[in-house]
Design a protein around this motif. Structure first.
Motif, mmCIF file in Angstrom:
data_model
loop_
_atom_site.group_PDB
_atom_site.id
_atom_site.type_symbol
_atom_site.label_atom_id
_atom_site.label_comp_id
_atom_site.label_asym_id
_atom_site.label_seq_id
_atom_site.Cartn_x
_atom_site.Cartn_y
_atom_site.Cartn_z
ATOM 1 N N LEU A 254 111.030 61.224 -19.931
ATOM 2 C CA LEU A 254 110.209 61.031 -18.738
ATOM 3 C C LEU A 254 108.921 60.341 -19.187
ATOM 4 N N HIS A 255 108.740 59.113 -18.772
ATOM 5 C CA HIS A 255 107.610 58.306 -19.245
ATOM 6 C C HIS A 255 106.626 58.079 -18.099
ATOM 7 N N TYR A 256 105.362 58.468 -18.320
ATOM 8 C CA TYR A 256 104.312 58.321 -17.318
ATOM 9 C C TYR A 256 103.164 57.472 -17.871
ATOM 10 N N LYS A 257 102.536 56.722 -16.983
ATOM 11 C CA LYS A 257 101.287 56.035 -17.316
ATOM 12 C C LYS A 257 100.338 56.188 -16.129
ATOM 13 N N PHE A 258 99.082 56.471 -16.444
ATOM 14 C CA PHE A 258 98.082 56.584 -15.374
ATOM 15 C C PHE A 258 96.774 55.980 -15.861
ATOM 16 N N GLU A 259 96.165 55.149 -15.010
ATOM 17 C CA GLU A 259 94.904 54.494 -15.370
ATOM 18 C C GLU A 259 94.027 54.397 -14.130
ATOM 19 N N THR A 260 92.725 54.550 -14.301
ATOM 20 C CA THR A 260 91.787 54.414 -13.189
ATOM 21 C C THR A 260 90.869 53.221 -13.441
ATOM 22 N N TYR A 261 90.364 52.646 -12.350
ATOM 23 C CA TYR A 261 89.556 51.430 -12.447
ATOM 24 C C TYR A 261 88.143 51.601 -11.897
ATOM 25 N N GLN A 262 87.851 52.730 -11.274
ATOM 26 C CA GLN A 262 86.496 53.050 -10.844
ATOM 27 C C GLN A 262 86.419 54.548 -10.592
ATOM 28 N N ASP A 263 85.257 55.057 -10.208
ATOM 29 C CA ASP A 263 85.064 56.510 -10.167
ATOM 30 C C ASP A 263 85.330 57.138 -8.798
ATOM 31 N N TYR A 264 85.911 56.400 -7.876
ATOM 32 C CA TYR A 264 86.195 56.998 -6.563
ATOM 33 C C TYR A 264 87.270 56.200 -5.833
ATOM 34 N N ILE A 265 87.882 56.887 -4.867
ATOM 35 C CA ILE A 265 88.794 56.245 -3.916
ATOM 36 C C ILE A 265 88.074 56.242 -2.575
ATOM 37 N N ILE B 198 103.123 52.034 -9.101
ATOM 38 C CA ILE B 198 102.071 51.937 -8.090
ATOM 39 C C ILE B 198 100.836 51.313 -8.731
ATOM 40 N N LYS B 199 100.283 50.318 -8.102
ATOM 41 C CA LYS B 199 99.052 49.719 -8.640
ATOM 42 C C LYS B 199 98.202 49.188 -7.500
ATOM 43 N N ASN B 200 96.912 49.516 -7.530
ATOM 44 C CA ASN B 200 95.947 48.973 -6.578
ATOM 45 C C ASN B 200 94.614 48.817 -7.310
ATOM 46 N N ARG B 201 93.569 48.551 -6.601
ATOM 47 C CA ARG B 201 92.285 48.275 -7.247
ATOM 48 C C ARG B 201 91.582 49.535 -7.749
ATOM 49 N N TYR B 202 92.134 50.714 -7.420
ATOM 50 C CA TYR B 202 91.488 51.970 -7.800
ATOM 51 C C TYR B 202 92.216 52.703 -8.928
ATOM 52 N N TYR B 203 93.540 52.622 -8.953
ATOM 53 C CA TYR B 203 94.311 53.341 -9.966
ATOM 54 C C TYR B 203 95.692 52.704 -10.070
ATOM 55 N N SER B 204 96.392 53.052 -11.135
ATOM 56 C CA SER B 204 97.790 52.648 -11.278
ATOM 57 C C SER B 204 98.572 53.827 -11.834
ATOM 58 N N PHE B 205 99.815 53.938 -11.397
ATOM 59 C CA PHE B 205 100.707 55.003 -11.866
ATOM 60 C C PHE B 205 102.081 54.411 -12.102
ATOM 61 N N TYR B 206 102.678 54.807 -13.232
ATOM 62 C CA TYR B 206 104.012 54.312 -13.581
ATOM 63 C C TYR B 206 104.850 55.490 -14.048
ATOM 64 N N PHE B 207 106.094 55.530 -13.582
ATOM 65 C CA PHE B 207 107.034 56.572 -14.020
ATOM 66 C C PHE B 207 108.392 55.947 -14.240
ATOM 67 N N SER B 208 109.011 56.307 -15.364
ATOM 68 C CA SER B 208 110.342 55.796 -15.666
ATOM 69 C C SER B 208 111.162 56.884 -16.338
ATOM 70 N N PRO B 209 112.282 57.302 -15.715
ATOM 71 C CA PRO B 209 113.188 58.248 -16.367
ATOM 72 C C PRO B 209 114.289 57.476 -17.093
ATOM 73 N N SER B 210 114.679 57.924 -18.269
ATOM 74 C CA SER B 210 115.736 57.242 -19.015
ATOM 75 C C SER B 210 116.448 58.240 -19.915
ATOM 76 N N VAL B 211 117.630 57.844 -20.385
ATOM 77 C CA VAL B 211 118.423 58.664 -21.298
ATOM 78 C C VAL B 211 118.764 57.849 -22.521
ATOM 79 N N ASN B 212 118.533 58.433 -23.671
ATOM 80 C CA ASN B 212 118.913 57.810 -24.939
ATOM 81 C C ASN B 212 119.729 58.826 -25.729
ATOM 82 N N GLY B 213 121.051 58.740 -25.571
ATOM 83 C CA GLY B 213 121.908 59.736 -26.195
ATOM 84 C C GLY B 213 121.674 61.097 -25.565
#
Length: 854
Positions: free
Chosen positions: A608-619, A588-603
């Motif tokens: 569970l991999h998450y990323k979250f970032e904000t681009y300003q102080d309000y929605i 998910i990405k827009n001008r206010y925030y972005s969120f990324y989630f990826s599940p994976s298996v290695n052996g």
């Protein structure tokens, strides 16, 4: 007779100047300068608005600029027992350095009678210092008066005047008029009385009504008259700069240039004293000829060695102390520390200036009329070698070089430099940092054994500064306990395995914290199936930085967003055996925030991999509905449920993915045998009559490219077949737990078997194509075309069934991509194989059995 009148008048005069505990509180008659106001005392509010057992029948407030006085007249109506508890005290906050209180009336009305309770000796004076926790001492007092014998139905009336202005503002007027109240108000009146010579401007916020203007007794009077004011509703989860109540600002300042000049005046420093000169010389000596080194040392000194403590009494609420005094006492507030740093930098030829900001209003401070009392914080702006620097001297433990200095998201500041800009300047942070967190769980193969959790958190740049300050203000033991309690709330019984480890890289401005815990009971019994256990990791660290999940009622209010935030977060669960991990990638990405989630298996590791970032102080309000939809998706993947049945799978941590499913392997071999038999039969077929002589054309051109693809295809299919978990017991044992597939387990089993048969079929088919191609068999072209058709139809049917079973409503672009690629390949190669002269001259060979007939 005249003597008696004189004595009576003298006694009355004495009574009006009685002091109460010498805290600048007196009893006096009502001021003569008040503007006449006649409220309607028979009106009543809406009973649904009354929440604390009382309401205000009258709230009257009159400001007289020339007399530096504010008069307040309040009538409270007690309607219940709750009102007796909540409304039977009077409090007035003031600064005795320059203000005094004149009380005119305190009466209780009951059954048509007035009970006078105004007794100066009953006032209590408390120096609460609400900001002392922030190391700010303001000298402000609160005068408390506790009324006696208050009963349900009583009416409490009191009036007083506050006299005095802070001398720091040079008798120039600015103020805010709030046209609302936390209590319901029946009669609401405010006025501002000023000389016509003053040019007072007004600005309205949230559609507040501007005052009515009238000339009374040679004075300019601005008035607001309202009835039935609704109580103010608190706005939750909104940014600090947002408010939705009606407000009018009044200011005598014409522009921000006047405020800058005022700031320059009160911040003027005479020649440096001995203490300042000594410090300047010391810093120069330590820095040699490097101004960058000097600047960095000066910043570190003011931030770390001058403790934060402000004594903001009287004019020192805005005027800083001299740098020499700050150096000698080794403490100061924001303006003191900024003044000291500014003078230190200037002494070595570095441009520096103090900057006024508002930490709540942030960039919206520029929306207000010019006024000096609108600011609540001071920082420093500096220039060196053509680069701009914004420095907050109140922040401690900032590390790294000058390029890594950051300030919080202040957005705009007013640089106190008369020769510079006459308005606000954008405050930019160029050294954005990030936070990375990895939680690594090791789960035991015996469900009654203990597990471990290792947490590694790494903070960069401003996040390292914040964490460093947080760690420095509490003991290692306390931090250890707080961190452990955090995880205990999620995972139950845990204990510290090894002490908290902190690695601080000052030069790179990175700080790493490592925690290691023992999970006493990691596996929990799953009540839905006998013998099965579960483990439920939860992305709590990420949940803490996500904006609040609110309802949709306050559609007009923006939602507060923590900014800046940049988090990379991994949860690694090391299982006793490989388990299937269901879930789809979310991006998910827009001008206010972005969120990324990826599940994976290695052996045996589920990640569970998450990323979250904000681009300003309000929605903004018009985007909150979208955020709430995004939040539903995010909440679904913050928690996960891993289940395992050790009784039916390998319990060895080094086991082979829970054991092979020999039935599926046998079924695969059966499919392979059937399709091999059919391929042999098909290989013997011929569709062209035997031509003499049998000399096919040489392979060249496009056929070389086709040959490469045909040779690679079986290897790709074989790799995909071995990679699939369909051969593992755990997949079949946990099909009933697949998300959104409840009730469709049998259909899911059938789908997996059909997929397996299809994969074996196309693997056999691709090997057959290789033999047909290199033998230049006459059946190759049409067989290759059928391959494209069958493959496309099988893949499309498989995906449709998959989406039905999983109850998916949104088509995955990756699935569309596979179908489109196959369709394009078939569309390109099929006409070539069926119509090309080269193909017709190359693939002419019948099976040997046909040749032998001739």
């Amino acid at each position: 007779m005249r003597l008696n009148l004189f004595i009576t008048a003298l006694l009355v005069a004495c009574l009006t100047v009685v002091k109460a505990q010498h805290k600048n509180l007196s009893v006096a008659s009502t001021p003569s300068w008040l503007v006449p106001y006649q409220p309607d005392m028979d009106k009543k509010p809406d009973e649904r608005d009354i929440s604390e057992g009382y309401y205000l029948l009258l709230f009257e407030e009159q400001h007289h600029v020339e007399k530096a006085a504010v008069y307040r007249h309040i009538v409270r109506q007690i309607i219940s027992e709750a009102g007796i508890q909540n409304g039977a005290e009077i409090s007035v906050t003031y600064d005795p350095e320059y203000e005094k209180i004149l009380f005119h009336k305190i009466v209780v009305r009951r059954n048509g009678k007035e009970i006078n309770q105004l007794q100066p000796s009953r006032f209590k004076f408390l120096q609460q210092e609400e900001e002392l926790s922030r190391f700010i001492y303001s000298g402000v007092y609160t005068a408390y008066f506790l009324l006696e014998d208050v009963r349900k139905g009583d009416q409490i009336e009191y009036a007083y005047t506050l006299e005095g202005n802070n001398p720091i503002f040079d008798n120039k007027y600015s103020s805010f008029f709030y046209l609302t109240s936390y209590d319901p108000v029946v009669n609401f009146y405010k006025s501002l009385i000023a000389s016509p010579a003053r040019n007072i401007r007004f600005k309205s916020f949230n559609k507040a009504r501007l005052p009515e203007k009238e000339n009374i007794n040679g004075m300019q009077v601005y008035q607001w008259k309202e009835t039935n004011i609704k109580p103010l509703e608190s706005a939750y989860h909104t940014p600090g700069w947002y408010f939705d109540y009606q407000l009018v600002q009044a200011s005598e300042y014409n522009d921000w240039g006047e405020v800058i000049n005022w700031g320059a005046r009160i911040n003027t420093v005479s020649a440096p004293g001995n203490a300042l000169q000594k410090k300047i010389a010391e810093l120069k000596s330590e820095s040699a000829s490097s101004k960058a080194s000097y600047m960095q040392k000066a910043i570190r000194f003011v931030q770390d060695d001058i403790r934060y403590m402000g004594i903001e009494m009287g004019e020192y609420s805005h005027r800083p102390n001299t740098p020499d005094k700050i150096l000698l006492q080794r403490f100061g507030d924001c303006k003191d520390k900024s003044q000291l740093l500014t003078q230190l930098l200037k002494a070595n030829g570095i441009f520096a200036s103090m900057v006024y900001i508002n930490t709540y209003r942030k960039g919206h401070v520029a929306d207000y009329l010019p006024a000096p009392d609108i600011f609540n914080h001071v920082i420093v702006y500096a220039q060196l070698d053509g680069k701009d620097y914004w420095i907050d001297p109140t922040i401690s433990y900032q590390r790294g070089d000058l390029s890594q200095i950051t300030v919080p998201d202040y957005q705009k500041g007013l640089i106190v430099n008369p020769e510079g800009a006459k308005g606000f300047t954008d405050i930019t942070n160029k050294a954005y940092g990030k936070t990375t967190v990895t939680e690594h769980f090791h789960l035991p193969s015996e469900t009654t054994n203990k597990g471990t959790l290792e947490v590694t958190s790494t903070y960069y740049k401003q996040f390292a500064d914040l964490q460093r300050d947080e760690l420095a203000n509490s003991s290692l033991k306390d931090n250890e306990k707080a961190y452990m309690e955090y995880y205990r709330k999620v995972y139950g019984k845990i204990s510290v395995d090894t002490p908290l480890q902190i690695k601080d890289n000052d030069t790179a401005n990175q700080l790493a914290v490592r925690e290691t815990y023992i999970l006493e009971e990691p596996w929990k019994q799953d009540s839905s199936a006998a013998g099965r256990v579960s483990f439920n990791p939860y992305a709590g660290v990420l949940k803490d930085v996500l904006p609040a999940s609110i309802d949709k009622e306050r559609k007009e209010a923006p939602l507060s967003l923590r900014y800046p935030v940049s988090m990379d977060y991994r949860i690694i669960i090391e299982m006793p055996t490989e388990l299937p991990l269901e879930g789809e990638e979310i991006n998910i990405k827009n001008r206010y925030y972005s969120f990324y989630f990826s599940p994976s298996v290695n052996g045996r590791n589920a990640i569970l991999h998450y990323k979250f970032e904000t681009y300003q102080d309000y929605i903004p309000a018009d985007f909150i509905a979208t955020y709430l939809e995004d939040r539903k998706k995010i909440d679904e993947v913050l928690g996960y449920n891993f289940t395992w049945n050790p009784d039916v799978s390998s319990s060895s941590p080094g086991g082979n993915s829970g054991g092979l499913n020999w039935l599926i392997i046998a079924l695969t071999l059966l499919f392979a045998g059937i399709f091999y038999y059919q391929a042999q039969r098909y290989y013997k077929r011929s569709i062209l009559p035997v031509q003499q002589p049998l000399y096919p054309r040489e392979m060249n051109g496009w056929l070389i490219l086709l040959a490469i693809g045909i040779c690679i295809r079986p290897l790709v299919l074989l790799f995909q077949l071995f990679k699939t978990p369909v051969f593992q017991n755990n997949l079949w044992q946990h099909l009933d737990q697949v998300k959104n597939a409840t009730g469709n387990t049998s259909l899911l089993q059938l789908l997996l078997i059909v997929e397996l048969a299809g994969n074996v079929f196309f693997l056999t088919y691709s090997i057959l194509l290789i033999f047909l191609f290199f033998k230049r068999r006459d059946t190759f072209p049409v067989t290759m075309v059928y391959y494209f058709v069958f493959n496309f139809l099988f893949l499309a049917a498989d995906q449709v069934t998959f989406y039905y079973i999983y109850e998916l409503t949104t088509w995955d672009p990756a699935d569309t991509k596979d179908l489109v690629q196959l369709l394009v390949a078939g569309a390109v190669w099929s006409p070539y194989l069926l119509m090309s002269g080269q193909v017709k001259e190359t693939f002419i060979m019948p099976h040997d059995s046909e040749i032998n007939k001739y």
